[in-house]
Scaffold this motif. Structure first.
Motif, PDB file in Angstrom:
ATOM      1  N   ASP A   1       3.819  22.300   7.228  1.00 47.27           N
ATOM      2  CA  ASP A   1       4.874  22.078   6.240  1.00 47.27           C
ATOM      3  C   ASP A   1       5.155  20.588   6.107  1.00 47.27           C
ATOM      4  OD1 ASP A   1       6.104  25.016   7.427  1.00 47.27           O
ATOM      5  OD2 ASP A   1       6.084  24.682   5.256  1.00 47.27           O
TER       6      ASP A   1
ATOM      7  N   ARG B   1      12.658  22.580   6.259  1.00 48.33           N
ATOM      8  CA  ARG B   1      12.659  23.661   5.256  1.00 48.33           C
ATOM      9  C   ARG B   1      11.261  24.260   5.175  1.00 48.33           C
ATOM     10  NH1 ARG B   1      15.391  21.414  -0.067  1.00 48.33           N
ATOM     11  NH2 ARG B   1      13.437  22.317  -0.715  1.00 48.33           N
ATOM     12  N   PRO B   2      10.852  24.979   6.205  1.00 47.44           N
ATOM     13  CA  PRO B   2       9.482  25.505   6.221  1.00 47.44           C
ATOM     14  C   PRO B   2       9.248  26.540   5.123  1.00 47.44           C
ATOM     15  CG  PRO B   2      10.736  26.388   8.055  1.00 47.44           C
ATOM     16  CD  PRO B   2      11.617  25.374   7.375  1.00 47.44           C
ATOM     17  N   ASP B   3       8.033  26.574   4.634  1.00 46.77           N
ATOM     18  CA  ASP B   3       7.618  27.555   3.631  1.00 46.77           C
ATOM     19  C   ASP B   3       6.249  28.080   4.046  1.00 46.77           C
ATOM     20  OD1 ASP B   3       6.920  29.055   1.428  1.00 46.77           O
ATOM     21  OD2 ASP B   3       7.520  27.534  -0.041  1.00 46.77           O
TER      22      ASP B   3
ATOM     23  N   ALA C   1       4.677  30.733   3.397  1.00 43.67           N
ATOM     24  CA  ALA C   1       3.870  31.327   2.324  1.00 43.67           C
ATOM     25  C   ALA C   1       3.120  30.239   1.555  1.00 43.67           C
ATOM     26  CB  ALA C   1       4.754  32.137   1.380  1.00 43.67           C
ATOM     27  N   ALA C   2       3.776  29.115   1.290  1.00 41.59           N
ATOM     28  CA  ALA C   2       3.120  28.009   0.577  1.00 41.59           C
ATOM     29  C   ALA C   2       1.991  27.430   1.417  1.00 41.59           C
ATOM     30  CB  ALA C   2       4.137  26.915   0.234  1.00 41.59           C
TER      31      ALA C   2
ATOM     32  N   LYS D   1       2.989  22.603 -10.346  1.00 41.94           N
ATOM     33  CA  LYS D   1       4.380  22.850  -9.981  1.00 41.94           C
ATOM     34  C   LYS D   1       5.300  22.232 -11.032  1.00 41.94           C
ATOM     35  CE  LYS D   1       7.357  22.324  -5.969  1.00 41.94           C
ATOM     36  NZ  LYS D   1       7.459  21.753  -4.644  1.00 41.94           N
TER      37      LYS D   1
ATOM     38  N   GLY E   1       6.878  22.695   0.197  1.00 44.18           N
ATOM     39  CA  GLY E   1       7.349  24.046  -0.096  1.00 44.18           C
ATOM     40  C   GLY E   1       7.334  24.323  -1.585  1.00 44.18           C
ATOM     41  N   ARG E   2       7.512  25.577  -1.940  1.00 48.98           N
ATOM     42  CA  ARG E   2       7.472  25.989  -3.344  1.00 48.98           C
ATOM     43  C   ARG E   2       8.801  25.815  -4.061  1.00 48.98           C
ATOM     44  NH1 ARG E   2       3.797  31.451  -3.330  1.00 48.98           N
ATOM     45  NH2 ARG E   2       2.211  30.634  -1.969  1.00 48.98           N
ATOM     46  N   SER E   3       9.852  25.546  -3.324  1.00 48.61           N
ATOM     47  CA  SER E   3      11.182  25.493  -3.951  1.00 48.61           C
ATOM     48  C   SER E   3      11.334  24.325  -4.885  1.00 48.61           C
ATOM     49  CB  SER E   3      12.257  25.422  -2.886  1.00 48.61           C
ATOM     50  OG  SER E   3      12.034  24.333  -2.030  1.00 48.61           O
TER      51      SER E   3
END
Length: 166
Positions: free
Chosen positions: A15, A20-22, A24-25, A100, A164-166
């Motif tokens: 990450d 703020r781990p993601d 899935a990303a 993105k 991350g995807r956020s």
């Protein structure tokens, strides 16, 4: 008879912002990047790290014992394998960033990057067209004594920091 030694290059997907781990990303990018590497003829294998859910892989190359004694050859082999890996990961991160949508973020995490680490020397890679010679130049700029430190037992790491995807 010449004995063969193994040179292992580790590929890590982590990450970009550990606060703020993601996962899935990270896994999605790892899967896509591994597909790209396999299309180039490389065969990354999952590596056991002792931690659950690690996105860590290894590529193993055989080195003749005589060649392994020559540090210049070992360093050339490391950069020759690590450069296309780092370039493929940089390309995948670049594609992901372009896809993105641009949304303002409250805090900017570390920029997407690929870092190649060899015996403590680090080189950041952002361009997909990285050549082994350019990677070698960057690593030697980071540590001019690097050639003296490498051996067939050196375990280089190519690390992709995945936003991350956020």
């Amino acid at each position: 008879m010449t004995e063969l030694l193994q040179l292992t290059i580790q590929i890590e997907f982590v990450d970009a912002d550990p606060a703020r781990p993601d996962p899935a990303a990270v896994t999605a990018l790892a899967d896509a990047a591994l597909t790209d590497l396999r299309a180039q003829g490389l065969e990354p294998q999952p590596a056991y790290t002792g931690a659950m859910g690690g996105d860590v892989y290894e590529i193993v190359r055989q080195v003749a014992e005589g060649a392994a004694a020559n540090k210049e050859i070992v360093l050339a082999l490391i950069t020759g394998v690590a450069a296309p890996i780092a370039g493929a990961l940089a390309e995948r991160l670049k594609q992901r960033a372009a896809a993105k949508p641009a949304t303002p973020a409250p805090a900017a995490p570390a920029p997407p990057a690929v870092i190649v680490i060899v015996a403590g020397a680090q080189a950041e890679v952002s361009e997909p067209e990285l050549t082994p010679d350019e990677l070698l130049r960057r690593l030697l700029a980071a540590d001019p004594e690097l050639e003296q430190k490498v051996s067939a037992a050196t375990k280089p790491v190519v690390r992709a920091r995945v936003p991350g995807r956020s």
